[in-house]
Design an enzyme around this catalytic site. Sequence first.
Site, PDB file in Angstrom:
ATOM      1  N   ASN A   1       3.997   5.467   0.541  1.00  9.07           N
ATOM      2  CA  ASN A   1       2.857   4.597   0.285  1.00  9.07           C
ATOM      3  C   ASN A   1       2.577   3.857   1.583  1.00  9.07           C
ATOM      4  OD1 ASN A   1       1.045   2.660  -0.498  1.00  9.07           O
ATOM      5  ND2 ASN A   1       2.251   1.901  -2.218  1.00  9.07           N
TER       6      ASN A   1
ATOM      7  N   ARG B   1       0.784   8.332  -1.886  1.00 11.14           N
ATOM      8  CA  ARG B   1      -0.143   7.535  -2.683  1.00 11.14           C
ATOM      9  C   ARG B   1      -1.406   7.337  -1.841  1.00 11.14           C
ATOM     10  NH1 ARG B   1      -0.429   1.147  -3.785  1.00 11.14           N
ATOM     11  NH2 ARG B   1      -2.124   1.278  -5.266  1.00 11.14           N
TER      12      ARG B   1
ATOM     13  N   HIS C   1      -5.317   1.625  -9.716  1.00 11.93           N
ATOM     14  CA  HIS C   1      -4.053   1.591 -10.476  1.00 11.93           C
ATOM     15  C   HIS C   1      -3.954   2.767 -11.452  1.00 11.93           C
ATOM     16  CE1 HIS C   1      -4.132  -3.098 -10.059  1.00 11.93           C
ATOM     17  NE2 HIS C   1      -3.340  -2.579  -9.138  1.00 11.93           N
TER      18      HIS C   1
ATOM     19  N   ARG D   1      -7.752 -12.639  -5.631  1.00 16.69           N
ATOM     20  CA  ARG D   1      -9.116 -12.090  -5.781  1.00 16.69           C
ATOM     21  C   ARG D   1      -9.844 -12.772  -6.937  1.00 16.69           C
ATOM     22  NH1 ARG D   1      -6.877  -6.256  -5.941  1.00 16.69           N
ATOM     23  NH2 ARG D   1      -6.308  -5.929  -3.777  1.00 16.69           N
TER      24      ARG D   1
ATOM     25  N   GLU E   1       5.081   3.859 -10.577  1.00 14.13           N
ATOM     26  CA  GLU E   1       4.074   4.682  -9.894  1.00 14.13           C
ATOM     27  C   GLU E   1       4.728   5.750  -9.009  1.00 14.13           C
ATOM     28  OE1 GLU E   1       2.278   0.734  -9.080  1.00 14.13           O
ATOM     29  OE2 GLU E   1       0.412   1.849  -8.933  1.00 14.13           O
TER      30      GLU E   1
END
Length: 396
Positions: A7, A90, A179, A240, A383
């Site tokens: 990743n 990823r 996601h 965010r 993940e």
Amino acid sequence: MNILVLNCGSSSLKYQLIDMNGENVLAKGICERIGIDGRLKHSPADGDEFVADVALPDHTEAVGAMLDALLDKEHGVISEIGEINAIGHRIVHGGEYFSASVVITEDVKRGIEKCCDIAPLHNPPNLVGIEASEKLMPGIPQVAVFDTAFHQTLPPKAYLYALPYEYYEKYKIRKYGFHGTSHRYVSERAAQFIGKPYDRAKLITCHLGGGASICAVENGKSVDTTMGFTPLEGLVMGTRSGDIDPAVISYLMQKEHISAKDVENILNKKSGVLGLSGVSSDFRDLEAAKDAGNERAKIALEVFFYKVAKSIGEYLVAMNGADAVVFTAGIGENSPLVRREVCRYLAFLGVGVDEARNALRGVETEITTPGSGIRVLVVPTNEELVIARDTLAIVG
Ligand code: ADP
């Protein structure tokens, strides 16, 4: 069969080497501060964490440092690069080009490059990671697993924004969602947990971490999700804003004499529960501040709970009900407070929370009482395992 999962971010490279016979993590680690100075943290499954300052001027050096750690006499877990059978990357944005994981070819790299425009922070370092891996691990097959792919089943009514249609045609401005690997994994596990075939289950998965999104999964397919064209849309997150009136952007530009980029930076990095509370983006700090009587931490948490609950409500409507609501990721797996307060909004559906089970952290469990109108589960996400499984399935 050992799969290396990578990743690659702008200044970091996270890795896991997974032995797929038994799905055991052999080692994992992170190269941080790439392009700044450089630090490597490496944890073999059967040994102590090893931390070292190593110069990491670029991602190729970081891949090299990771390989050195994996091959190291003392902390390593393999004795030659050939023991890595395949690499799964990823990749954040696959746009409309990729609706499933694929073997990386020159064409695939061009597709990922085309999405750099709409994911300027993520796709360029993802590509650099692929190229560094090709250079240092030549001949080892590489697979791309996209965060957006699972959401490519959204119907047009869910992914189109009500803008002039030409902007969708010209610039592909639409909801993509993110996601995806996490929503796919936890929804599959949740269907197993409740004993319903995945292709007949209706699930609402809440991935609540630093970034947060909810997904409506109907009959094994994502039919709606809260993140949009970028990860900024939807829920209130650590830093965010999530959904706001778009008119606020030009208003702020005028009032503060700042550029559109500056506002975007505020919305991504200085907003969310951090902006509201002025305390922290980390829910552990916020919960502690609330307990100590900090009013702004309390209201930031309330705004967060309310938005999560309203989005669950939207997806109950979108799917005409649901079999289960699922919490996952750092906050979803570890915060009894968040789960309890969100579930409070679902009381009208007969949702009751078993406080003893809700107090558990990071374990797969059901937190609702027997006879609850909708079952509420906690399913830890993984993940990396999804990326490794996809990679194995593709390279065989
Ligand atoms: P990401 O990968 O998006 O950074 P994670 O899924 O690892 O996020 O989630 C990180 C967040 O999880 C932290 O910012 C923190 O707010 C939250 N978190 C972790 N542990 C706890 C805990 N025990 N209680 C409440 N929140 C927690």
